[in-house]
Design an enzyme around this catalytic site. Structure first.
Site, PDB file in Angstrom:
ATOM      1  CE  LYS A  74     -38.930  18.701  21.237  1.00 39.77           C
ATOM      2  NZ  LYS A  74     -38.565  19.382  19.989  1.00 39.77           N
ATOM      3  CG  ASP A 110     -40.647  21.208  17.354  1.00 37.64           C
ATOM      4  OD1 ASP A 110     -40.617  22.307  17.931  1.00 37.64           O
ATOM      5  OD2 ASP A 110     -40.290  20.139  17.896  1.00 37.64           O
TER       6      ASP A 110
HETATM    7  P1  NAP Z   1     -33.779  13.576  18.212  1.00 33.61           P
HETATM    8  O1  NAP Z   1     -35.182  13.074  18.232  1.00 33.61           O
HETATM    9  O2  NAP Z   1     -32.823  13.106  19.248  1.00 33.61           O
HETATM   10  O3  NAP Z   1     -33.183  13.223  16.745  1.00 33.61           O
HETATM   11  C1  NAP Z   1     -31.867  13.514  16.439  1.00 33.61           C
HETATM   12  C2  NAP Z   1     -31.575  13.156  14.975  1.00 33.61           C
HETATM   13  O4  NAP Z   1     -30.250  13.615  14.712  1.00 33.61           O
HETATM   14  C3  NAP Z   1     -31.589  11.674  14.684  1.00 33.61           C
HETATM   15  O5  NAP Z   1     -32.064  11.481  13.370  1.00 33.61           O
HETATM   16  C4  NAP Z   1     -30.118  11.272  14.782  1.00 33.61           C
HETATM   17  O6  NAP Z   1     -29.758  10.238  13.892  1.00 33.61           O
HETATM   18  C5  NAP Z   1     -29.446  12.526  14.271  1.00 33.61           C
HETATM   19  N1  NAP Z   1     -28.105  12.702  14.851  1.00 33.61           N
HETATM   20  C6  NAP Z   1     -27.800  12.867  16.165  1.00 33.61           C
HETATM   21  N2  NAP Z   1     -26.480  13.019  16.313  1.00 33.61           N
HETATM   22  C7  NAP Z   1     -25.934  12.937  15.064  1.00 33.61           C
HETATM   23  C8  NAP Z   1     -24.603  12.987  14.570  1.00 33.61           C
HETATM   24  N3  NAP Z   1     -23.558  13.183  15.388  1.00 33.61           N
HETATM   25  N4  NAP Z   1     -24.406  12.840  13.237  1.00 33.61           N
HETATM   26  C9  NAP Z   1     -25.454  12.658  12.395  1.00 33.61           C
HETATM   27  N5  NAP Z   1     -26.743  12.584  12.809  1.00 33.61           N
HETATM   28  C10 NAP Z   1     -26.979  12.720  14.142  1.00 33.61           C
HETATM   29  O7  NAP Z   1     -33.746  15.169  18.276  1.00 33.61           O
HETATM   30  P2  NAP Z   1     -34.876  16.182  17.772  1.00 33.61           P
HETATM   31  O8  NAP Z   1     -35.828  16.440  18.867  1.00 33.61           O
HETATM   32  O9  NAP Z   1     -35.377  15.699  16.475  1.00 33.61           O
HETATM   33  O10 NAP Z   1     -34.029  17.526  17.610  1.00 33.61           O
HETATM   34  C11 NAP Z   1     -33.044  17.647  16.600  1.00 33.61           C
HETATM   35  C12 NAP Z   1     -32.402  19.024  16.689  1.00 33.61           C
HETATM   36  O11 NAP Z   1     -33.359  20.025  16.333  1.00 33.61           O
HETATM   37  C13 NAP Z   1     -31.906  19.380  18.095  1.00 33.61           C
HETATM   38  O12 NAP Z   1     -30.658  19.990  18.013  1.00 33.61           O
HETATM   39  C14 NAP Z   1     -32.929  20.373  18.594  1.00 33.61           C
HETATM   40  O13 NAP Z   1     -32.351  21.312  19.492  1.00 33.61           O
HETATM   41  C15 NAP Z   1     -33.349  21.055  17.307  1.00 33.61           C
HETATM   42  N6  NAP Z   1     -34.711  21.617  17.412  1.00 33.61           N
HETATM   43  C16 NAP Z   1     -34.866  22.951  17.264  1.00 33.61           C
HETATM   44  C17 NAP Z   1     -36.126  23.504  17.360  1.00 33.61           C
HETATM   45  C18 NAP Z   1     -36.313  24.984  17.195  1.00 33.61           C
HETATM   46  O14 NAP Z   1     -37.391  25.490  17.570  1.00 33.61           O
HETATM   47  N7  NAP Z   1     -35.366  25.723  16.652  1.00 33.61           N
HETATM   48  C19 NAP Z   1     -37.226  22.684  17.607  1.00 33.61           C
HETATM   49  C20 NAP Z   1     -37.030  21.308  17.720  1.00 33.61           C
HETATM   50  C21 NAP Z   1     -35.758  20.783  17.634  1.00 33.61           C
HETATM   51  P3  NAP Z   1     -29.952   8.667  14.225  1.00 33.61           P
HETATM   52  O15 NAP Z   1     -31.324   8.315  13.764  1.00 33.61           O
HETATM   53  O16 NAP Z   1     -28.874   8.030  13.463  1.00 33.61           O
HETATM   54  O17 NAP Z   1     -29.773   8.529  15.707  1.00 33.61           O
END
Ligand code: NAP
Length: 299
Positions: A74, A110
């Site tokens: 993304k 999103d």
């Molecule tokens: P991303 O850009 O990889 O960001 C992940 C975030 O989660 C970062 O802030 C990271 O923290 C934190 N994180 C990851 N592992 C962690 C852990 N074990 N403990 C605490 N914090 C942790 O991912 P994203 O695209 O933002 O997506 C995040 C989630 O939202 C995903 O699971 C995705 O499937 C979901 N999502 C759902 C929808 C929907 O339509 N329902 C849409 C978009 C996303 P750091 O900064 O410390 O690395």
């Protein structure tokens, strides 16, 4: 499905790695049939950024109407688009691309999906509220922009890595005249922050893998709070389960997924296609999840 493909059928799809578990193909194809949109939506698994550049180059010359982008591309997709909508620039990530005469226009739907789902499912309006947003990646960025546009009073980014949350806050603050944006490190006094919020959002992947804990323990939650998890499997997610045990109102990310799909329909097929797709997409997603559970695949 194949019987309706003709020489004029357009293409859409989802780029990511992995994409086998994505619900977007079943949701979109069901909606295309319902609104008679002559298009098919396919999974586009792309293993690395070198392949991503090749695939995006191919998409420019194929009859794609658009495509979605999921993890881990993304952020990098921002630089591969010819034009990026202001909201996606602010969020720092693109999840939906519109193909127009070989040009790629990037959007991020999103955050709007989250806010739309909260309004539709529980009548929540962010105006004047305090929000604890756990995570600071692409989805959190998009949610933050939508909360600012929705005139939230205060958003506190609660993140594992302070620098990532600070970078996101610094990027959005100049656009947030009516919303205070603060940063708290998960585990360092985050309990008080979470307790003080009207709405708690999980924008991390925590809870998706078997054995994952909830990003927030039940003791940090109040019964009069709203808790929104962006993830939607397993059902209930660990956060939704602890929120319900604390007596809070909890929603998972399925409504958000459907709402961002509806917005993609509006971009690709025209505004009237969006509302007509909502129920069809939701039903298709729920049926696909139920079928996975029946096959013993989990959701
Ligand atoms: P991303 O850009 O990889 O960001 C992940 C975030 O989660 C970062 O802030 C990271 O923290 C934190 N994180 C990851 N592992 C962690 C852990 N074990 N403990 C605490 N914090 C942790 O991912 P994203 O695209 O933002 O997506 C995040 C989630 O939202 C995903 O699971 C995705 O499937 C979901 N999502 C759902 C929808 C929907 O339509 N329902 C849409 C978009 C996303 P750091 O900064 O410390 O690395």
């Amino acid at each position: 499905m194949s019987a309706r493909i003709t020489g004029r059928t357009r293409l859409a799809g989802i780029i990511g790695w992995p994409v086998e578990q994505s619900l977007s193909p079943v949701m979109h194809n069901a909606a295309y049939q319902a609104v008679k949109f002559d298009c098919v939506y396919v999974p586009l698994p792309v293993a690395d950024e070198t392949d991503l550049i090749r695939v995006v180059g191919a998409i420019r010359v194929l009859p794609f109407v658009g495509f979605n982008v999921t993890m881990p591309y993304k952020q990098v997709m921002l630089d591969l688009c010819d034009e990026v909508a202001m909201l996606a620039q602010m969020a720092g990530a693109v999840n939906t691309v519109h193909c127009v005469d070989g040009r790629l226009i990037g959007y991020n739907t999103d955050g709007r999906g989250l806010v739309d789902a909260l309004a539709a499912e529980i009548g929540f309006n962010p105006a004047g509220t305090t929000v604890a947003l756990v995570g600071s990646g692409g989805a959190a960025g998009s949610a933050l922009v939508s909360l600012v546009l929705g005139k939230a009073n205060r958003v506190i980014l609660v993140n594992r890595t302070r620098e990532n949350a600070e970078a996101l806050a610094d990027r959005i603050r100049p656009h947030a005249r009516e919303t205070a944006i603060d940063v708290v490190v998960l585990d360092e006094g985050a309990d008080e922050t979470i307790r003080s919020a009207d709405l708690v959002i999980n924008a991390t992947p925590l809870g998706m893998r078997v054995g994952d804990p909830s990003p927030v323990p039940a003791e940090w939650l109040r019964s009069d709070q709203i808790v929104a998890d962006m993830i939607y499997r397993p059902e209930p997610t660990p956060l939704v389960a602890v929120a319900r045990s604390a007596g809070a109102t909890a929603v998972d990310g399925l409504g958000m997924l459907v709402a961002q799909g509806v917005t993609a329909m509006e971009i690709w097929c025209g505004e009237s296609c969006g509302p007509a797709s909502r129920d069809v997409m939701r039903r298709a997603a729920e049926e696909a999840l139920a079928a996975r559970v029946e096959r013993g695949e989990g959701a």
